[in-house]
Design an enzyme around this catalytic site. Structure first.
Site, PDB file in Angstrom:
ATOM      1  N   LYS A 129     -48.294 -12.390  71.168  1.00 43.03           N
ATOM      2  CA  LYS A 129     -47.444 -11.596  70.275  1.00 43.03           C
ATOM      3  C   LYS A 129     -47.551 -10.141  70.676  1.00 43.03           C
ATOM      4  O   LYS A 129     -48.594  -9.713  71.180  1.00 43.03           O
ATOM      5  CB  LYS A 129     -47.914 -11.739  68.826  1.00 43.03           C
ATOM      6  CG  LYS A 129     -46.864 -11.378  67.818  1.00 43.03           C
ATOM      7  CD  LYS A 129     -45.963 -12.559  67.537  1.00 43.03           C
ATOM      8  CE  LYS A 129     -44.796 -12.193  66.656  1.00 43.03           C
ATOM      9  NZ  LYS A 129     -44.103 -13.401  66.192  1.00 43.03           N
ATOM     10  N   ASP A 169     -38.600 -10.550  67.136  1.00 43.46           N
ATOM     11  CA  ASP A 169     -39.265 -10.778  65.845  1.00 43.46           C
ATOM     12  C   ASP A 169     -38.681  -9.712  64.913  1.00 43.46           C
ATOM     13  O   ASP A 169     -37.592  -9.181  65.209  1.00 43.46           O
ATOM     14  CB  ASP A 169     -40.794 -10.663  66.007  1.00 43.46           C
ATOM     15  CG  ASP A 169     -41.574 -11.170  64.794  1.00 43.46           C
ATOM     16  OD1 ASP A 169     -41.804 -12.385  64.708  1.00 43.46           O
ATOM     17  OD2 ASP A 169     -41.965 -10.357  63.925  1.00 43.46           O
TER      18      ASP A 169
END
Ligand code: 2IT
Length: 450
Positions: A129, A169
């Site tokens: 991430k 995201d």
């Protein structure tokens, strides 16, 4: 203290000592450890190899400076992150988040969740991430581009189609992916599938924007089917109105359910007739125009608007938090239990606080965790990677069919590992955590102490 609690404490306390300020990360690890530790006790090979201890430390975490110049000519500095958590089953894979709340704790929690989530999809993707504390709100298109280019000037040396494949995201959509990809291509001098969520003309996959929301509803369908119920006629409350919430609204409407509430940063709207038809198109219009007020919807369609409130006090059948971590707290849990909401389906990553989850767990509410429910997003990213590798583009129908099948399989895995015979119900948290864990853990054992 029960044996189980003592084990959990023994595992968590060194982590708390070392990473005491990483609140979200500790929360994510604790929720997993709680269900995985008893399994590890019964399967000592995982204990000996210290799998969970290893999984809680990123293989690598990169923190870097992102300098850029705003439209007024002023210098701006942001912090960039990429947490490369686990590559046991594939290249690191996970989105980039641009939001002021981004810090190392948030990045590590998301990368940790991503590792288990990606494992659940059955596709070969490790967990990662990244992102930045950059706030895209109110920035011009040129500022966004300069920021993305500066970010990629550092990040490009750490990623690659077989190394680490970022995506979008919160705060990162097709535009941002485009600017980051463009700069990557320029620096690396190669056109590869190093990102997912790309534009359709240059390697993106159909259905990727809707995939998280669609997948969440497919998963919900399976939960309902398992208790002899269907989505038809059900009322649903969702929070958030990004890509994910939009996908949920669209698919629920298609299957004959009714999303009656939706929230934004300004409050929530209540539309008792359901958000359907051209109202869904209006949502897309709202989003693409950069307005982030759901009040616009209330004004246009003459429905109730509740300023500054969350939609969890409503008497609906299904509650689906789609916004962000820890948005659903103890008060919300009490309201949902009191209103006899039947299902609490996490669609965002870890929207439920630990305390709220404890209340829900001991109630009649059927709970499903984000890492299973929202896995359709990254699964479709996996399908995008496949299409890039074989240099073909699949039709929307093909992609959607794959996605649907994957969600059905994830639900089966949750039942396999989470069915509680004594209680006669499925513990979806345990099921998702164990199913995700076992695949990664076995791969880690096969690959030795690395
Ligand atoms: O939380 C997530 O799974 C995502 N933001 C999507 C990640 C991806 O690589 O598509």
């Amino acid at each position: 203290m029960s044996k189980h609690k003592a084990e959990l404490e023994a595992f968590m306390s060194p982590l708390r000592e070392k990473y005491g300020n990483e609140k979200e990360f500790l929360q994510a690890v604790e929720e997993v450890a709680e269900t995985v530790l008893p399994f590890i006790e019964k399967n000592p090979k995982y204990k000996k190899a210290k799998i969970l201890e290893r999984m809680a430390v990123p293989e690598r975490a990169i923190i870097f400076r992102i300098p850029w110049i705003d439209d007024k000519g002023e210098y701006q500095i942001n912090t960039g992150y990429r947490v490369q958590m686990n590559s046991a089953i594939g290249p690191y894979k996970g989105g980039m988040r641009f939001h002021p709340s981004v810090n190392l704790s948030v990045m590590k929690f998301l990368a940790f969740e991503q590792t288990l989530k990606n494992s659940l999809t059955s596709l070969p993707m490790g967990g990662g991430k990244g992102g930045s504390d950059f706030d895209p709100r109110g920035k011009s298109d040129n500022e966004i581009m300069r920021f993305c280019q500066s970010l990629m000037t550092e990040l490009f040396r750490h990623i690659g189609a077989n190394t680490d494949v970022p995506a979008g995201d919160i705060g990162v959509g097709a535009r941002e992916v485009g600017y980051m990809y463009g700069q990557y291509k320029r620096l690396a001098n190669e056109f590869t599938g190093v990102f997912t969520g790309k534009g359709i003309n240059w390697g993106g996959s159909l259905i990727r924007p809707e995939a998280t929301g669609f997948g969440a509803v497919y998963f919900t369908q399976e939960i309902l089917k398992n208790v002899g119920d269907t989505i038809k006629g059900k009322t649903v409350a969702v929070s958030g109105f990004g890509n994910v919430a939009w996908g949920v609204v669209k698919k629920v409407a298609e299957l004959g359910g009714k999303v009656v509430a939706m929230s934004g940063p300004d409050g929530f709207i209540y539309d008792k007739n359901g958000i359907t038809g051209d109202k869904i198109d209006y949502l897309i219009e709202m989003r693409s125009s950069g307005r982030d007020k759901v009040k616009d919807y209330a004004d246009k369609y003459g429905v109730e608007f509740h300023a500054g409130k969350k939609p969890w006090g409503l008497k609906v059948d299904i509650a689906m938090p789609c916004a962000t971590q820890n948005e659903f707290d103890v008060e919300d849990a009490k309201a949902v239990i009191k209103n006899k909401v039947h299902y609490l389906i996490e669609v965002a990553n870890m929207p439920t606080t630990l305390e709220a989850y404890k209340l829900i767990k001991d109630s009649e509410v059927i709970f499903a965790p984000g890492k299973a429910v929202n896995a359709g997003g990254v699964a479709t990213s996996g399908l995008e990677m496949t299409q890039n590798s074989i240099r073909l583009s699949w039709s929307a129908k093909e992609v959607d069919e794959h996605l649907h099948k994957i969600m059905i399989e994830i639900h089966k895995s949750c039942i396999k590992y989470g069915y509680d015979k004594k209680a006669g119900r499925v513990d979806y948290v345990k099921g998702a955590n164990l199913a995700g864990f076992v695949k990664v853990a076995d791969a880690m054992i096969d690959q030795g102490l690395v």
